[in-house]
Scaffold this motif. Structure first.
Motif: not given
Ligand code: BYC
Length: 325
Positions: A117, A216-218, A228, A232
């Motif tokens: 994703k 939230s799954v993870h 993390k 969320n």
């Molecule tokens: N969009 O268990 P959860 C930026 C998915 S942009 C799509 O809570 P997790 C920027 C999640 O992947 C920001 N999918 O998941 C760039 C999971 O599905 P899978 C990017 C989402 O990972 C250019 C399912 O939902 N930042 O920086 O514990 C210009 C269940 O969710 C979303 C990051 O990536 C979403 N919004 O928590 C400007 C930060 N939300 O994978 C800005 C790092 C959830 O099992 N990532 N899902 O199929 C994180 O902090 C975490 O991955 C999240 C989600 C908080 C996003």
């Protein structure tokens, strides 16, 4: 399902190694690429860092859309710099993911065929110049809220990438707010555009933090591993508390009739986004999903000759080195 898979993988690992690993995490140690780590930890990081990298790259598209139409030379230069920064963020993150044993090409292919994703927010269109303000203010604002704590994440390369990214994101957020200040203080038509951009980007920005803690799954496992640092819902609340006064300062109205400050706690009560829309966007049915993936696929195909040329050059260089030895 994924969370269960991670748990069942953990159950097959050496309990002593697992306990020693968890003790290191609890003590605040950084885990480095050559250290032993549970398979689930590695997979979760590849998923999260990879999706984060893809978000930075796909995130260039909605703003790239406005580079040729920026209203002044100065605005154009600022926007160009911002969009280039996003490419750089993608590169730092792909490099961090590569230390876990996956290649950038593999990650890209998983994005292109829909196995990985990218952030839901980039499936919404940027219709007017005011959207550049709203994206910088709200989208980068939400990104910073999520990423500042990730500077303390347990995996060394990810946390170090985050330190640099956060510095640049602050500039991005500030330039977005600056556009909003100009628009909100401009002609009635400009103020209307700013309000319209806020109306369209408010709920999608709230969705960026992911589903509610209950859905939230993870989160539970990722927080135990300090992949993390917050849930969320915690970050979403912090974002609302910080952003609503900024909207008031602009003289704009947050599109939420239930928004109310609780004087005792200092937190705003607010309406949740439409989660069915969020899950629909994740399934590929957002307004721009197809367009975004088509653009990335085209870029990948168009760049094939460059990759092939570079690889051929690298192969030749390696052959010359072997021949000389
Ligand atoms: N969009 O268990 P959860 C930026 C998915 S942009 C799509 O809570 P997790 C920027 C999640 O992947 C920001 N999918 O998941 C760039 C999971 O599905 P899978 C990017 C989402 O990972 C250019 C399912 O939902 N930042 O920086 O514990 C210009 C269940 O969710 C979303 C990051 O990536 C979403 N919004 O928590 C400007 C930060 N939300 O994978 C800005 C790092 C959830 O099992 N990532 N899902 O199929 C994180 O902090 C975490 O991955 C999240 C989600 C908080 C996003």
């Amino acid at each position: 399902m994924y969370a269960q898979m991670i748990k069942s993988e953990a159950s097959r690992e050496d309990p002593e190694k697992l306990a020693a690993f968890q003790a290191r995490i609890d003590a605040g140690d950084k885990i480095e690429p050559k250290d032993w780590m549970p398979l689930g930890y590695r997979k979760t990081l590849i998923r999260q860092i990879g999706q984060h990298a893809h978000s930075e790259i796909v995130g260039q598209l909605p703003e790239g859309n406005w580079i040729t139409r920026a209203p002044t030379l100065e605005r154009k230069a600022i926007l160009l710099a911002k969009v280039q920064d996003e490419a750089g963020h993608g590169l730092y993150l792909y490099c961090a993911a590569e230390t876990l044993g996956v290649t950038r090409d593999e990650l890209t292919e998983m994005l292109l065929d829909g196995r990985m994703k990218y952030s839901s927010i980039f499936n919404y269109p940027t219709l007017t110049w005011a959207d550049m303000g709203a994206v910088g203010w709200l989208v980068d604002g939400a990104a910073i809220m999520n990423q500042v704590p990730l500077q303390r994440t347990s995996f060394g390369p990810y946390s170090r990438a985050m330190i640099r990214i956060c510095k640049e994101e602050s500039f991005h957020q500030r330039q977005g707010y600056d556009i909003m200040m100009k628009m909100a203080a401009g002609t009635p038509a400009q103020k209307k555009m700013a309000q319209d951009a806020l109306n369209r980007f408010w709920y999608p920005s709230l969705m960026m933090f992911g589903p509610s803690d209950k859905e939230s799954v993870h989160s539970e496992q990722s927080m135990a591993w300090k992949i993390k640092m917050n849930t969320n819902d915690e970050l979403r609340q912090k974002f609302v508390d910080q952003t609503v006064p900024q909207a008031h300062y602009l003289g704009l109205t947050v599109p939420d009739e239930h928004l109310k400050l609780d004087e005792e706690t200092g937190h705003y009560a607010f309406s949740q986004p439409d989660w069915s829309e969020f899950f629909d966007v994740l399934k590929g049915n957002g307004p721009c999903n197809r367009e975004r993936l088509a653009a990335r696929n085209k870029a990948w195909d168009d760049g094939k000759w460059v990759r092939d040329g570079l690889l051929a050059h690298a192969d030749k260089k390696a052959a010359r080195k072997v021949a000389a030895e």
